[in-house]
Design a protein around this motif. Sequence first.
Motif, PDB file in Angstrom:
ATOM      1  N   LEU A   1       0.988  -1.103   0.189  1.00 27.39           N
ATOM      2  CA  LEU A   1       0.181  -0.073  -0.103  1.00 27.39           C
ATOM      3  C   LEU A   1       0.783   1.131  -0.023  1.00 27.39           C
ATOM      4  CD1 LEU A   1      -2.838  -1.047   2.530  1.00 27.39           C
ATOM      5  CD2 LEU A   1      -2.941  -0.517   0.052  1.00 27.39           C
ATOM      6  N   GLY A   2       2.143   1.254   0.862  1.00 30.75           N
ATOM      7  CA  GLY A   2       2.849   2.315   0.608  1.00 30.75           C
ATOM      8  C   GLY A   2       3.358   2.778  -0.608  1.00 30.75           C
ATOM      9  N   ILE A   3       3.942   1.575  -1.225  1.00 30.29           N
ATOM     10  CA  ILE A   3       4.609   1.651  -2.518  1.00 30.29           C
ATOM     11  C   ILE A   3       3.569   2.272  -3.473  1.00 30.29           C
ATOM     12  CG2 ILE A   3       5.732   0.632  -4.359  1.00 30.29           C
ATOM     13  CD1 ILE A   3       7.090  -1.039  -2.181  1.00 30.29           C
ATOM     14  N   THR A   4       2.416   1.550  -3.620  1.00 29.84           N
ATOM     15  CA  THR A   4       1.208   2.187  -4.333  1.00 29.84           C
ATOM     16  C   THR A   4       0.963   3.536  -4.252  1.00 29.84           C
ATOM     17  OG1 THR A   4       0.365  -0.141  -4.499  1.00 29.84           O
ATOM     18  CG2 THR A   4      -0.922   1.677  -5.327  1.00 29.84           C
TER      19      THR A   4
ATOM     20  N   GLY B   1      -2.897   5.398   0.782  1.00 33.51           N
ATOM     21  CA  GLY B   1      -2.154   5.975   1.921  1.00 33.51           C
ATOM     22  C   GLY B   1      -2.847   5.837   3.273  1.00 33.51           C
ATOM     23  N   LEU B   2      -4.023   6.110   3.391  1.00 30.21           N
ATOM     24  CA  LEU B   2      -4.708   6.040   4.417  1.00 30.21           C
ATOM     25  C   LEU B   2      -4.696   4.781   5.202  1.00 30.21           C
ATOM     26  CD1 LEU B   2      -6.533   7.798   6.497  1.00 30.21           C
ATOM     27  CD2 LEU B   2      -8.584   7.179   5.001  1.00 30.21           C
TER      28      LEU B   2
ATOM     29  N   ILE C   1       8.170   0.428   8.967  1.00 31.51           N
ATOM     30  CA  ILE C   1       8.479   2.238   9.070  1.00 31.51           C
ATOM     31  C   ILE C   1       8.594   2.494   7.454  1.00 31.51           C
ATOM     32  CG2 ILE C   1      10.242   3.632   9.743  1.00 31.51           C
ATOM     33  CD1 ILE C   1       8.309   3.273  11.664  1.00 31.51           C
ATOM     34  N   LEU C   2       9.299   1.758   6.795  1.00 32.13           N
ATOM     35  CA  LEU C   2       9.390   1.939   5.284  1.00 32.13           C
ATOM     36  C   LEU C   2       8.102   2.217   4.615  1.00 32.13           C
ATOM     37  CD1 LEU C   2      12.443  -0.063   4.388  1.00 32.13           C
ATOM     38  CD2 LEU C   2      12.528   2.298   4.519  1.00 32.13           C
ATOM     39  N   GLY C   3       7.308   1.037   4.868  1.00 32.86           N
ATOM     40  CA  GLY C   3       5.828   1.290   4.447  1.00 32.86           C
ATOM     41  C   GLY C   3       5.105   2.368   5.066  1.00 32.86           C
ATOM     42  N   LEU C   4       5.146   2.718   6.421  1.00 33.71           N
ATOM     43  CA  LEU C   4       4.360   3.791   6.617  1.00 33.71           C
ATOM     44  C   LEU C   4       4.776   5.220   6.013  1.00 33.71           C
ATOM     45  CD1 LEU C   4       4.220   2.968  10.494  1.00 33.71           C
ATOM     46  CD2 LEU C   4       2.156   3.754   9.125  1.00 33.71           C
ATOM     47  N   GLY C   5       6.253   5.473   6.076  1.00 32.81           N
ATOM     48  CA  GLY C   5       6.664   6.487   5.637  1.00 32.81           C
ATOM     49  C   GLY C   5       6.453   6.925   4.094  1.00 32.81           C
ATOM     50  N   ALA C   6       6.427   5.713   2.976  1.00 32.91           N
ATOM     51  CA  ALA C   6       5.671   5.654   1.879  1.00 32.91           C
ATOM     52  C   ALA C   6       4.481   6.029   1.779  1.00 32.91           C
ATOM     53  CB  ALA C   6       6.081   4.547   0.905  1.00 32.91           C
TER      54      ALA C   6
END
Length: 104
Positions: free
Chosen positions: A34-37, A55-56, A79-84
């Motif tokens: 989801l973060g990358i998308t 993102g939400l 953390i990487l996914g959350l940031g993206a």
Amino acid sequence: MAQALRPNTAGGLFATDGKPHPVQDTLLAVTLVLGITSFITAMFHHLHLLSSWTGLVGILTGAYGQWISETTRERFGLILGLGAAAVGFFLGMAHGGLFGGVID
């Protein structure tokens, strides 16, 4: 001294505790996807609905994953996914928001 203390050099940042964590690993994978998308679609103004919603949802799944995570490997990926996801969410909100153009 009965035993010599040796540093654990095999573990490192991605060390696990040797136990399976299927729920945490699933949340990690979902948050990263989801973060990358969200991050990639936020670069296009007309995809603001997709980037803001992914993102939400990525922020929510990542936050819950952080809450129940047990290893450093899980927390690092979350953390990487959350940031993206957060960057994608905020750019999606700036480009039109969650309902921009759908509800007048």
